[in-house]
Design a protein around this motif. Structure first.
Motif, PDB file in Angstrom:
ATOM      1  N   LYS A  27       2.572  -7.939   8.139  1.00  0.00           N
ATOM      2  CA  LYS A  27       1.493  -7.008   7.840  1.00  0.00           C
ATOM      3  C   LYS A  27       1.622  -5.746   8.691  1.00  0.00           C
ATOM      4  O   LYS A  27       1.895  -5.815   9.883  1.00  0.00           O
ATOM      5  CB  LYS A  27       0.147  -7.684   8.122  1.00  0.00           C
ATOM      6  CG  LYS A  27      -1.061  -6.785   7.905  1.00  0.00           C
ATOM      7  CD  LYS A  27      -2.351  -7.527   8.227  1.00  0.00           C
ATOM      8  CE  LYS A  27      -3.569  -6.627   8.051  1.00  0.00           C
ATOM      9  NZ  LYS A  27      -4.836  -7.333   8.341  1.00  0.00           N
ATOM     10  N   GLY A  28       1.421  -4.587   8.073  1.00  0.00           N
ATOM     11  CA  GLY A  28       1.481  -3.315   8.776  1.00  0.00           C
ATOM     12  C   GLY A  28       2.866  -2.717   8.869  1.00  0.00           C
ATOM     13  O   GLY A  28       3.031  -1.614   9.397  1.00  0.00           O
ATOM     14  N   LEU A  43       0.250  -4.791   3.354  1.00  0.00           N
ATOM     15  CA  LEU A  43      -1.151  -5.025   3.719  1.00  0.00           C
ATOM     16  C   LEU A  43      -1.382  -6.439   4.223  1.00  0.00           C
ATOM     17  O   LEU A  43      -2.436  -6.753   4.769  1.00  0.00           O
ATOM     18  CB  LEU A  43      -2.060  -4.771   2.505  1.00  0.00           C
ATOM     19  CG  LEU A  43      -2.146  -3.331   2.013  1.00  0.00           C
ATOM     20  CD1 LEU A  43      -3.021  -3.255   0.766  1.00  0.00           C
ATOM     21  CD2 LEU A  43      -2.700  -2.424   3.103  1.00  0.00           C
ATOM     22  N   ASN A  59      -2.327   2.577   6.805  1.00  0.00           N
ATOM     23  CA  ASN A  59      -2.347   1.123   6.973  1.00  0.00           C
ATOM     24  C   ASN A  59      -1.197   0.606   7.830  1.00  0.00           C
ATOM     25  O   ASN A  59      -1.072  -0.605   8.021  1.00  0.00           O
ATOM     26  CB  ASN A  59      -2.304   0.442   5.601  1.00  0.00           C
ATOM     27  CG  ASN A  59      -3.595   0.632   4.831  1.00  0.00           C
ATOM     28  OD1 ASN A  59      -4.677   0.399   5.370  1.00  0.00           O
ATOM     29  ND2 ASN A  59      -3.484   1.060   3.580  1.00  0.00           N
ATOM     30  N   SER A  73       0.829  -1.203   0.000  1.00  0.00           N
ATOM     31  CA  SER A  73       0.000   0.000   0.000  1.00  0.00           C
ATOM     32  C   SER A  73       0.866   1.257   0.000  1.00  0.00           C
ATOM     33  O   SER A  73       1.986   1.261   0.517  1.00  0.00           O
ATOM     34  CB  SER A  73      -0.910  -0.001   1.232  1.00  0.00           C
ATOM     35  OG  SER A  73      -1.571   1.237   1.385  1.00  0.00           O
TER      36      SER A  73
END
Length: 409
Positions: A305-306, A293, A62, A57
């Motif tokens: 993730k993140g 993401l 996010n 992303s």
């Protein structure tokens, strides 16, 4: 204290003049986790894969730690599809194909006129700062005319651009303080663009800002907030990267006099020269604002993730696994594939204009400056590790050749 990593050393200002040996060290670990939890990706194949991966992303909201996401330009550069695609289509209607297919090429004569006048202004001197006297005023004049920004306001947004650029990417210093500075600058810039947008709404012209305000295409219209964000992006990105491309290009030519001589004799070589410059001395070294993401496994490393992802574009373009002899400047390469304009859905919006501006600028500088030579090598650099280029580029020369029309190419 642990020794600084290759990436941390690249960020240090003392290595700004030549970070490339450090990029070679960085590539030994294609995906390297940093102490702050970010992942730096430095090899060509892996960067390209992530540029096209929908699990990556560009929206910093996010992040696993959303507090790190402030201070972005509120525009399509910091959004994901489908919102990104809608905003980019609305903007492209006034800049390029399919609705304005000849917009950039139609500027060729005007660009040459601006360059000619700037070089004519150097004729009564024997020394000039290529950055302040040429590389900065040229693209600034162009983007002001395209957007409909009064040129007399240029000193104001030059200050804003400098503040945003120096606090935009990875670097030293307190992150929270840097985000605070970015947000304050964006607020001031937004207030200025809001007033300018209102003025264009009352008296629209043939500029891009007027088009963004009045257009009612199949994607609807932009909101006031979206127009301001897009205007800010084009205003800042529309000249900052081109300044660096021209300055880095002139520096490379002065270090390689054979290239200056070839450009004088072969003006069409400027096309290949710019592509090789985008690979060899790119104006953008990092894409710092990416977020995973989902868990992403690449080069044997899983990015959770993140997590923040930093793509080291300048390193990828010099990856020896991607092309032969990457630390050698060669405009005759049969294969010049680079990351100078990023890639994927966020491939640089202004790439066609930047290419044309740089081609005309370097061709004319090579042709008209008589016996140019560097005063200081390396020159002083700007603080930013992300948008890397000389802050000043002092050049001595023996005169300026008169302008004469070149054959059409």
């Amino acid at each position: 204290m642990e020794p600084a990593s290759s990436y941390q050393q690249i960020l240090q200002f003392s290595n700004r003049a030549d970070p490339y040996p450090l990029y070679a060290e960085l590539r030994k670990t294609p995906v390297a986790r940093q102490e702050d939890g970010s992942y730096v990706v430095s090899t060509y194949e892996e960067i390209v894969a992530l540029l096209h991966d929908p699990r990556v992303s560009s929206d910093r909201r996010n992040l696993a730690d959303p507090s790190l996401g402030g201070g972005q330009l509120p525009s399509f550069i910091s959004t994901d599809p489908p919102e990104h695609d809608r905003l980019r289509r609305l903007t492209m209607r006034h800049f390029g194909p399919p609705h304005s297919p000849r917009k950039v090429d139609s500027l060729r004569g005007e660009l040459l006129q601006i360059v000619t006048e700037l070089i004519d202004g150097l004729a009564d001197r024997t020394q000039a700062d290529i950055v302040d006297d040429f590389a900065y005023p040229f693209p600034v004049t162009v983007i002001c005319r395209l957007l409909g920004v009064p040129l007399e306001d240029e000193p104001r947004f030059r200050q804003w651009a400098d503040e945003l650029v120096e606090n935009l990417g990875p670097g030293e210093g307190d992150m929270a303080e840097r985000i605070k500075k970015r947000q304050a600058t964006l607020l001031t810039l937004g207030e200025y663009l809001s007033e300018l947008t209102d003025a264009h709404r009352e008296n629209p012209g043939d500029d891009i800002l007027s088009g963004l305000i009045t257009d009612e295409g199949p994607d609807g219209t932009m909101s006031q907030h979206e127009v301001i964000g897009t205007g800010a992006l084009l205003l800042i990105a529309g000249h900052e990267t081109t300044v660096n491309l021209i300055a880095n290009g002139m520096l490379t030519m002065l270090r390689n006099p054979w290239l200056l001589e070839r450009l004088r004799k072969e003006p069409d070589l400027a096309i290949h020269t710019i592509e090789e410059l985008l690979r060899y001395e790119p104006p953008v070294h990092f894409l710092p604002n990416r977020v995973a993401l989902d868990d992403i496994t690449i080069a044997g490393v899983t990015i959770p993730k993140g997590s923040p992802i930093i793509l080291a574009l300048a390193s990828g373009s010099r990856d020896p696994a991607h092309l032969r002899d990457p630390d050698h400047f060669d405009p005759d390469r049969p294969y010049i594939q680079h990351l100078g304009f990023g890639g994927g859905v966020h491939h640089c919006f202004g790439a066609p204009l930047a290419r044309l501006e740089a081609q005309i600028a370097l061709r004319e500088l090579a042709r008209r400056l008589v016996n140019p030579r560097l005063v200081t090598d390396p020159p002083p650099y700007r603080p930013s590790s992300t948008l890397r280029g000389p802050r000043h580029l002092e050049v001595q020369y023996d005169g300026v050749n008169p302008y004469s029309e070149l054959p059409a190419t």
